[in-house]
Write a protein that holds these residues in place. Sequence first.
Motif, PDB file in Angstrom:
ATOM      1  N   LEU A 187       0.861  -1.167   0.000  1.00 36.47           N
ATOM      2  CA  LEU A 187       0.000   0.000   0.000  1.00 36.47           C
ATOM      3  C   LEU A 187       0.907   1.230   0.000  1.00 36.47           C
ATOM      4  CD1 LEU A 187      -2.770  -1.092   2.544  1.00 36.47           C
ATOM      5  CD2 LEU A 187      -2.813  -1.170   0.041  1.00 36.47           C
ATOM      6  N   PRO A 188       0.585   2.251  -0.792  1.00 34.96           N
ATOM      7  CA  PRO A 188       1.484   3.394  -0.953  1.00 34.96           C
ATOM      8  C   PRO A 188       1.941   3.977   0.380  1.00 34.96           C
ATOM      9  CG  PRO A 188      -0.325   3.535  -2.503  1.00 34.96           C
ATOM     10  CD  PRO A 188      -0.648   2.390  -1.591  1.00 34.96           C
ATOM     11  N   GLY A 189       3.236   4.274   0.443  1.00 34.49           N
ATOM     12  CA  GLY A 189       3.798   4.924   1.620  1.00 34.49           C
ATOM     13  C   GLY A 189       3.876   4.048   2.845  1.00 34.49           C
ATOM     14  N   VAL A 201      -5.299  -1.653   9.385  1.00 32.24           N
ATOM     15  CA  VAL A 201      -4.638  -1.368   8.118  1.00 32.24           C
ATOM     16  C   VAL A 201      -4.410   0.135   7.989  1.00 32.24           C
ATOM     17  CG1 VAL A 201      -4.846  -1.456   5.611  1.00 32.24           C
ATOM     18  CG2 VAL A 201      -5.584  -3.416   7.002  1.00 32.24           C
ATOM     19  N   ARG A 202      -5.458   0.910   8.189  1.00 34.78           N
ATOM     20  CA  ARG A 202      -5.342   2.365   8.082  1.00 34.78           C
ATOM     21  C   ARG A 202      -4.348   2.909   9.109  1.00 34.78           C
ATOM     22  NH1 ARG A 202     -10.171   3.126   8.357  1.00 34.78           N
ATOM     23  NH2 ARG A 202     -10.431   3.668  10.561  1.00 34.78           N
ATOM     24  N   GLN A 203      -4.390   2.363  10.312  1.00 33.10           N
ATOM     25  CA  GLN A 203      -3.480   2.814  11.360  1.00 33.10           C
ATOM     26  C   GLN A 203      -2.024   2.550  10.984  1.00 33.10           C
ATOM     27  OE1 GLN A 203      -3.535   0.457  14.931  1.00 33.10           O
ATOM     28  NE2 GLN A 203      -3.042   2.206  16.247  1.00 33.10           N
ATOM     29  N   ALA A 204      -1.750   1.366  10.447  1.00 35.52           N
ATOM     30  CA  ALA A 204      -0.380   1.015  10.086  1.00 35.52           C
ATOM     31  C   ALA A 204       0.130   1.868   8.929  1.00 35.52           C
ATOM     32  CB  ALA A 204      -0.308  -0.469   9.721  1.00 35.52           C
ATOM     33  N   VAL A 205      -0.704   2.061   7.915  1.00 31.19           N
ATOM     34  CA  VAL A 205      -0.288   2.882   6.772  1.00 31.19           C
ATOM     35  C   VAL A 205      -0.030   4.315   7.218  1.00 31.19           C
ATOM     36  CG1 VAL A 205      -1.037   3.853   4.570  1.00 31.19           C
ATOM     37  CG2 VAL A 205      -1.454   1.438   5.076  1.00 31.19           C
ATOM     38  N   ARG A 206      -0.894   4.839   8.066  1.00 28.81           N
ATOM     39  CA  ARG A 206      -0.715   6.211   8.547  1.00 28.81           C
ATOM     40  C   ARG A 206       0.594   6.349   9.334  1.00 28.81           C
ATOM     41  NH1 ARG A 206      -5.406   6.855  10.670  1.00 28.81           N
ATOM     42  NH2 ARG A 206      -4.849   6.195  12.786  1.00 28.81           N
ATOM     43  N   SER A 207       0.921   5.363  10.153  1.00 28.22           N
ATOM     44  CA  SER A 207       2.159   5.425  10.926  1.00 28.22           C
ATOM     45  C   SER A 207       3.388   5.425  10.025  1.00 28.22           C
ATOM     46  CB  SER A 207       2.222   4.243  11.903  1.00 28.22           C
ATOM     47  OG  SER A 207       3.415   4.266  12.635  1.00 28.22           O
ATOM     48  N   ASP A 208       3.400   4.541   9.030  1.00 33.73           N
ATOM     49  CA  ASP A 208       4.520   4.515   8.090  1.00 33.73           C
ATOM     50  C   ASP A 208       4.645   5.840   7.344  1.00 33.73           C
ATOM     51  OD1 ASP A 208       5.529   1.986   8.568  1.00 33.73           O
ATOM     52  OD2 ASP A 208       4.287   1.012   7.058  1.00 33.73           O
ATOM     53  N   ARG A 215      11.365   8.549  -6.325  1.00 31.72           N
ATOM     54  CA  ARG A 215      10.838   8.680  -4.963  1.00 31.72           C
ATOM     55  C   ARG A 215      10.211   7.374  -4.485  1.00 31.72           C
ATOM     56  NH1 ARG A 215       9.819  13.803  -7.049  1.00 31.72           N
ATOM     57  NH2 ARG A 215       7.681  13.292  -7.650  1.00 31.72           N
ATOM     58  N   GLU A 216       9.606   6.637  -5.406  1.00 30.06           N
ATOM     59  CA  GLU A 216       9.031   5.348  -5.014  1.00 30.06           C
ATOM     60  C   GLU A 216      10.137   4.387  -4.585  1.00 30.06           C
ATOM     61  OE1 GLU A 216       8.227   1.258  -5.374  1.00 30.06           O
ATOM     62  OE2 GLU A 216       9.233   2.310  -7.026  1.00 30.06           O
ATOM     63  N   MET A 217      11.247   4.368  -5.327  1.00 32.64           N
ATOM     64  CA  MET A 217      12.362   3.490  -4.946  1.00 32.64           C
ATOM     65  C   MET A 217      12.969   3.943  -3.628  1.00 32.64           C
ATOM     66  SD  MET A 217      15.658   2.122  -7.142  1.00 32.64           S
ATOM     67  CE  MET A 217      16.258   3.720  -7.661  1.00 32.64           C
ATOM     68  N   ALA A 218      13.121   5.257  -3.444  1.00 34.61           N
ATOM     69  CA  ALA A 218      13.685   5.780  -2.204  1.00 34.61           C
ATOM     70  C   ALA A 218      12.774   5.486  -1.015  1.00 34.61           C
ATOM     71  CB  ALA A 218      13.911   7.279  -2.328  1.00 34.61           C
ATOM     72  N   GLU A 219      11.489   5.635  -1.223  1.00 39.14           N
ATOM     73  CA  GLU A 219      10.513   5.345  -0.167  1.00 39.14           C
ATOM     74  C   GLU A 219      10.632   3.910   0.302  1.00 39.14           C
ATOM     75  OE1 GLU A 219       6.011   4.764  -0.890  1.00 39.14           O
ATOM     76  OE2 GLU A 219       6.277   6.896  -0.466  1.00 39.14           O
ATOM     77  N   ARG A 220      10.714   2.997  -0.679  1.00 42.12           N
ATOM     78  CA  ARG A 220      10.831   1.580  -0.309  1.00 42.12           C
ATOM     79  C   ARG A 220      12.144   1.314   0.416  1.00 42.12           C
ATOM     80  NH1 ARG A 220       7.366  -0.206   0.653  1.00 42.12           N
ATOM     81  NH2 ARG A 220       8.312  -1.043   2.528  1.00 42.12           N
ATOM     82  N   ARG A 235      -0.844  -5.562   0.361  1.00 44.79           N
ATOM     83  CA  ARG A 235      -2.123  -6.089  -0.105  1.00 44.79           C
ATOM     84  C   ARG A 235      -1.833  -7.332  -0.928  1.00 44.79           C
ATOM     85  NH1 ARG A 235      -7.179  -3.944  -0.896  1.00 44.79           N
ATOM     86  NH2 ARG A 235      -6.448  -1.814  -0.618  1.00 44.79           N
ATOM     87  N   LEU A 236      -2.385  -8.458  -0.518  1.00 43.65           N
ATOM     88  CA  LEU A 236      -2.168  -9.714  -1.218  1.00 43.65           C
ATOM     89  C   LEU A 236      -3.016  -9.799  -2.483  1.00 43.65           C
ATOM     90  CD1 LEU A 236      -2.174 -12.073   1.895  1.00 43.65           C
ATOM     91  CD2 LEU A 236      -0.185 -11.151   0.682  1.00 43.65           C
ATOM     92  N   GLY A 237      -2.712 -10.772  -3.302  1.00 45.32           N
ATOM     93  CA  GLY A 237      -3.439 -10.917  -4.558  1.00 45.32           C
ATOM     94  C   GLY A 237      -4.918 -11.168  -4.379  1.00 45.32           C
TER      95      GLY A 237
END
Length: 475
Positions: free
Chosen positions: A74-76, A107-114, A131-136, A81-83
């Motif tokens: 999930l972005p950021g 899920v929302r809580q974890a994404v927000r924390s990251d 930026r996507e590569m750097a983020e990862r 998210r599995l298939g």
Amino acid sequence: MAEDRVGAARDGGPRRVRRAVALLLVAGLAATCGARMPSGGGPGWDSPGLVGGGGWPFAGVPLDADEKEGAAYLPGSSVVRLGDGRVRLVPFGAEKAITVPADDPRVRQAVRSDSHWLARGTVPGRTPADREMAERALLDLRLLTRPNGASLASWYGAWRYAWPRDAAFAAAAFAVTGHMPEARRVLRFLERVQTDEGRWAARYHPDGSAVIDGRAPQLDALGWVVWASWLVHTHDPAGAGRLPELWPMVVRAADQLASSLDSTGLPPPSSDYFERSPDTEQDPDRPTLGVVGPVLAGLRAAADLARDRGDPARASHWRNASLRLSNAVARHFAPYGYPRSPIRGGRMDTSVTFVAPPFAPQDPGVSAAVLNAARRLTLSNGGVLPGEKWAGNRTVAWTPEMAMFALAAASSGRAQEARARLDWLARHRTSLGALPEKVDAKGRPAGVAPLGWTASLVLLTLTALERPLPVPPAT
């Protein structure tokens, strides 16, 4: 890096305990060439990347390889998210992954924390793809860094150790991206496990205890840790000042480096990032460039730190040592084009980048040598070998080496070359976008993923393309 590739708290065990550990290490068997690991995927360790959850202790759990189809972060975040639409994450306060429906509030809580953690610093890159590569890479580095500051090479057993050299680059990557608490945590770990003599073991368990496996302490680690400490200081002088243990750590390491120089101005032979015995080198009686480069960077960085701290005596001592070593490099390595061993016809390897920016001021001879080495090490898959006449699989490219050449290019004004090398790394990530250790002849990831050292180097390179990284002054 192998050729085929504590929290020891001061109050829980005085420094003499760590000294005893180091002595045991030195008295052990001769240094090995490093564990020989599989060059491709295998049961129990093949994974496209780590799953996290955004909550302390930033635990990472590998995603099973058979679940990678259709899976994506999930972005950021490090939430997957599995298939089948469900979501894999590590709940706050836990270290095991769970699978939940996509609408689960965790899920929302974890994404927000990251995402909030990423926003506390910067994500380098001039394009969305960068930026996507750097983020990862940033999120993976965070998952590889334990609460005690042990920054692990990767998650699999044979890589689940903290090498001081790899950890130093993680601290540097956190620093240049503004994630200073993590940078300081890594340096605190390194300070805690340092011996009174200023050395480090070759590697450490996640709890900070030294791994006693016959590998002798590696001198290049001292230089890399001092350089990283200096880089953290240059990016956050006030924050580094709140780290009182940082300066004594630098003093011990820099004094050890200065005292190691012999009458020729060179340090003794030692294992370096290849992690093999000096006896196997073309010139076993003298150090490789893989040792000399970090030692020189460390001495210059230490001298600059001492000047900044108002300690002219130490600044002069370490500066003079760096000048002796710099002159020795000019005598012993430059005439032969900066090979790994200082002999005529010496083999080229990636360590030539250790005497190039951002570790040393730009020099035309070094720049030519870097380009020569990169040309001679390039494989048909577009990647590079670590060195000429490589003893391992000569069809498999190594990503830390490719990233090191990218960093040298970005820091020397060769933006187009750096860009091309970064693009190659981006194309050869796993299906989840993690940077693997190696890439096989068919362009497939051929080692553990993520690899912390490669992630750190990519972040440093992307930053260098946006703004010049500081270079330890030569005088």
